[in-house]
Design an enzyme around this catalytic site. Sequence first.
Site, PDB file in Angstrom:
ATOM      1  N   LEU A 239       0.865  -1.178   0.000  1.00 51.20           N
ATOM      2  CA  LEU A 239       0.000   0.000   0.000  1.00 51.20           C
ATOM      3  C   LEU A 239       0.902   1.229   0.000  1.00 51.20           C
ATOM      4  CD1 LEU A 239      -2.762  -0.885   2.656  1.00 51.20           C
ATOM      5  CD2 LEU A 239      -2.940  -1.002   0.150  1.00 51.20           C
ATOM      6  N   ASP A 240       0.462   2.286  -0.668  1.00 46.85           N
ATOM      7  CA  ASP A 240       1.214   3.533  -0.653  1.00 46.85           C
ATOM      8  C   ASP A 240       1.375   4.025   0.780  1.00 46.85           C
ATOM      9  OD1 ASP A 240       1.109   3.394  -3.404  1.00 46.85           O
ATOM     10  OD2 ASP A 240      -0.648   4.701  -3.551  1.00 46.85           O
ATOM     11  N   ARG A 241       2.389   4.828   1.007  1.00 51.27           N
ATOM     12  CA  ARG A 241       2.674   5.321   2.359  1.00 51.27           C
ATOM     13  C   ARG A 241       1.437   5.947   3.003  1.00 51.27           C
ATOM     14  NH1 ARG A 241       6.747  10.232   2.777  1.00 51.27           N
ATOM     15  NH2 ARG A 241       4.935  11.184   1.762  1.00 51.27           N
TER      16      ARG A 241
ATOM     17  N   ARG B 256      -5.623   5.243  -7.859  1.00 51.30           N
ATOM     18  CA  ARG B 256      -5.412   6.685  -8.004  1.00 51.30           C
ATOM     19  C   ARG B 256      -5.267   7.088  -9.466  1.00 51.30           C
ATOM     20  NH1 ARG B 256      -0.378   7.403  -4.151  1.00 51.30           N
ATOM     21  NH2 ARG B 256      -0.713   9.650  -4.516  1.00 51.30           N
TER      22      ARG B 256
END
Length: 310
Positions: A139-141, A239
């Site tokens: 997962l992105d930060r 996104r």
Amino acid sequence: MTDRRRLRLQVAPDQAGRRLDAVLAEADGVESRAEAQRLIEGGAVTVNGTARPKRHVLARGDLVEAVLPARRMPGALRAEDLGVPVVFGDDHLLVVDKPAGMVTHPSRGHATGTLVHGLLAGGIAGGDDPERPGIVHRLDRDTSGLMLVARDERTHRRLARMMREREVERRYLALVHGPFPPALTVDRPIGRDPRRRTRQAVVPSGGREAITHFRRLEEVGDLALVEARLETGRTHQVRVHLESAGHPVFGDPVYGRGRPDHGLGRQFLHAYRLGLVHPVTGDALRFESPLPADLEGAVAAARARAAGSG
């Protein structure tokens, strides 16, 4: 102590017809296309056992092998008490609820404080990268929510296969700029943005297959709360697909086109549901994670703004 690692990649149908450096750049452990080109030019990469130039066009089933630069051995990693919430755990795997602001694994600029550091003491393992033990997906930060982590090599291999074969259910909640249709499927290939290499983008050619299914849950003024169901799992997929459809994620600093986040401070994206058949026991598993407080607050504020303007 360091260890040089070998990468083995069999060219998938959606990668056929693409340049060697472009495909190699997307492999785990290769940081950029520039690094991929350095490896190729340095003689560290072969295709079916033969060195090829960076412009070499790959065919389905080609075997790409590379010797990657030395990295720290697992002993260099130190367990840290980061309080990562564990939703489920057994001898084979963990399901964790990653908080926003936490990087998944060590990388340039993130030598400590990652999810991996927070889980080391609990026993995670598997995979080819000693700095990413047990990590099956990321997962992105600044994306919060549910993640699978393996505790042994056998489970890691099985989970990785299940991901490739689309046998793991992954759903997200996102607040996006509207108006949003009741349902929307985005089937557009994703690759590195040719103009901004730190971004991903929908690309007309050379990208990897990417499919996301969206369902509108609630209209909130000029915003919408939507559910995103991943069919594939590319970097920044939700996104990028939402931006390409004209509905960027609220608060997204990279793909949000500079729109205000009303103090949220991160993209409104939460991995709220995870479902799979346990790769060892065969049990059906399903987990849900409620919206974190900051995202709940953002929805409440959006509802209040919508009511005030109505």
